[in-house]
Design an enzyme around this catalytic site. Structure first.
Site, short mmCIF file in Angstrom:
data_model
loop_
_atom_site.label_atom_id
_atom_site.label_comp_id
_atom_site.label_asym_id
_atom_site.label_seq_id
_atom_site.Cartn_x
_atom_site.Cartn_y
_atom_site.Cartn_z
N ASN A 106 0.87 -1.18 0.00
CA ASN A 106 0.00 0.00 0.00
C ASN A 106 0.91 1.22 0.00
OD1 ASN A 106 -1.82 2.02 0.50
ND2 ASN A 106 -2.39 1.32 2.57
N TRP A 107 1.01 1.85 -1.17
CA TRP A 107 1.96 2.97 -1.30
C TRP A 107 1.41 4.25 -0.68
CZ3 TRP A 107 3.93 2.38 -7.11
CH2 TRP A 107 4.57 1.14 -7.24
N LYS A 108 0.15 4.26 -0.32
CA LYS A 108 -0.50 5.44 0.29
C LYS A 108 -0.23 6.69 -0.57
CE LYS A 108 -0.20 3.13 4.70
NZ LYS A 108 -0.11 3.21 6.16
N HIS A 168 -9.42 1.00 4.81
CA HIS A 168 -8.15 1.23 5.52
C HIS A 168 -8.39 2.18 6.70
CE1 HIS A 168 -4.10 2.49 6.43
NE2 HIS A 168 -3.71 1.38 5.85
N GLU A 206 -6.82 4.60 7.77
CA GLU A 206 -6.65 6.03 7.48
C GLU A 206 -7.88 6.60 6.80
OE1 GLU A 206 -2.90 5.46 5.49
OE2 GLU A 206 -2.04 4.88 7.42
N GLY A 254 2.35 2.04 10.87
CA GLY A 254 3.29 3.15 10.74
C GLY A 254 3.96 3.53 12.04
N GLY A 307 2.85 -1.21 4.32
CA GLY A 307 2.91 0.23 4.04
C GLY A 307 4.36 0.65 3.79
N GLY A 308 4.98 1.20 4.83
CA GLY A 308 6.33 1.76 4.72
C GLY A 308 7.33 0.87 3.99
N SER A 354 3.35 -2.37 10.39
CA SER A 354 4.80 -2.42 10.62
C SER A 354 5.43 -3.77 10.29
CB SER A 354 5.12 -2.01 12.07
OG SER A 354 4.71 -0.68 12.30
N GLU A 381 -5.55 -5.18 10.47
CA GLU A 381 -4.52 -4.19 10.72
C GLU A 381 -4.82 -3.46 12.03
OE1 GLU A 381 -2.44 -2.90 6.87
OE2 GLU A 381 -4.25 -1.72 7.02
P1 PGA Z 1 2.82 0.08 7.72
O1 PGA Z 1 1.38 0.30 7.08
O2 PGA Z 1 3.38 -1.19 7.14
O3 PGA Z 1 3.63 1.30 7.31
O4 PGA Z 1 2.64 -0.01 9.19
C1 PGA Z 1 0.51 -0.78 6.88
C2 PGA Z 1 -0.78 -0.28 6.26
O5 PGA Z 1 -1.22 0.83 6.57
O6 PGA Z 1 -1.39 -0.97 5.44
#
Ligand code: PGA
Length: 253
Positions: free
Chosen positions: A9-11, A97, A99, A175, A236-237, A215, A169
């Site tokens: 997930n490149w956000k 998600h 967010e 994050g 994510g990251g 994470s 999640e």
């Molecule tokens: P993260 O994000 O790996 O940076 O914790 C995961 C996500 O939001 O899908």
């Protein structure tokens, strides 16, 4: 038999050039891998979907969107429809998600409509859910997860679950560098699968991939993915660097 999935997930990261570079790098690296049971998905921002999908051609990389509107079309300034996604070759969408829930007010009720719209369009849904820190501290995490799933997904017929991927999640792990322990992940994933067994029976439950997100990094992926009810991860990251993402893919295989 369900598949493992590693989805990046490149956000809201990566402009056009960076997106093309990243997918090119992943494509080159995974060519050498003999992946048998692992799907690789990347989810760039809307404006880069087409370019990334073009670069991903003739590879195992699938491209997903990060969100989608629930209506067919119309006066919804700034929104993107299922038809638009399909027209650029996108067949999967991440919905729910944390967010989106937290910063854009998406509720279970809205998400149920988005899920219906995606399924009506024969798209696959990567459905995210998970508890917040205060909910876990209050020992409400199972209840929260159960209600998120019931409210947004349990109106579906059994056959619709062929197009559903779940991504647990825990919000406190996204994050933050803080991961659920492999045992915490397994405990929740087993609970999720049991909810599906109770509602839909063994066959649906055995075939749905349940990803863990929060994470996940190259150094913890293998242990988390080794748990019997964890079928890969939503990353994510660590999905923004070719080397890290590819290590995570290898850990899933
Ligand atoms: P993260 O994000 O790996 O940076 O914790 C995961 C996500 O939001 O899908």
């Amino acid at each position: 038999m369900r598949k493992n999935i590693v989805a990046g997930n490149w956000k809201m990261n990566n402009d056009l050039d960076a997106s093309k570079e990243l997918v090119k790098g992943i494509k080159k690296s995974i060519k050498k891998l003999d992946l048998k049971n692992t799907r690789v998905v990347v989810a760039p921002t809307f404006v880069n979907l087409l370019s990334v999908a073009k670069k991903a051609k003739k590879s195992r990389i699938e491209v997903a969107a990060q969100n989608m509107h629930q209506a067919d079309n119309g006066a919804f300034t700034g929104e993107i429809s299922a038809d638009m996604l399909k027209s650029v070759g996108v067949k999967s969408v991440i919905l729910g998600h944390s967010e989106r829930r937290e910063y854009f007010g998406e509720t279970d009720e809205l998400l149920a409509k988005k899920v219906d719209q995606a399924l009506k369009n024969k798209m696959e849904v990567i459905f995210c859910f998970g508890e917040k820190l205060e909910e876990r501290k209050a020992d409400n995490h199972f209840k929260v997860v159960e209600s998120q799933l019931k409210n947004a997904l349990f109106h579906l017929e059994a056959k619709a679950w062929k197009r559903i991927v779940l991504a647990y999640e825990p919000v406190w792990a996204i994050g933050t560098g803080e991961t659920a322990t492999p045992d915490q992940a397994q405990e929740m994933h087993a609970f999720i699968r049991k909810l599906i067994v109770d509602k839909y029976g063994d066959e649906v439950a055995e075939n749905v991939s349940v990803l863990y997100g929060g994470s996940v990094k190259p150094d913890n992926a293998k242990e988390i993915f080794s748990k019997p009810d964890v079928d890969g991860g939503l990353i994510g990251g660590a999905s923004l660097k070719v080397e890290d993402f590819v290590k995570i893919i290898k850990a899933a295989e």
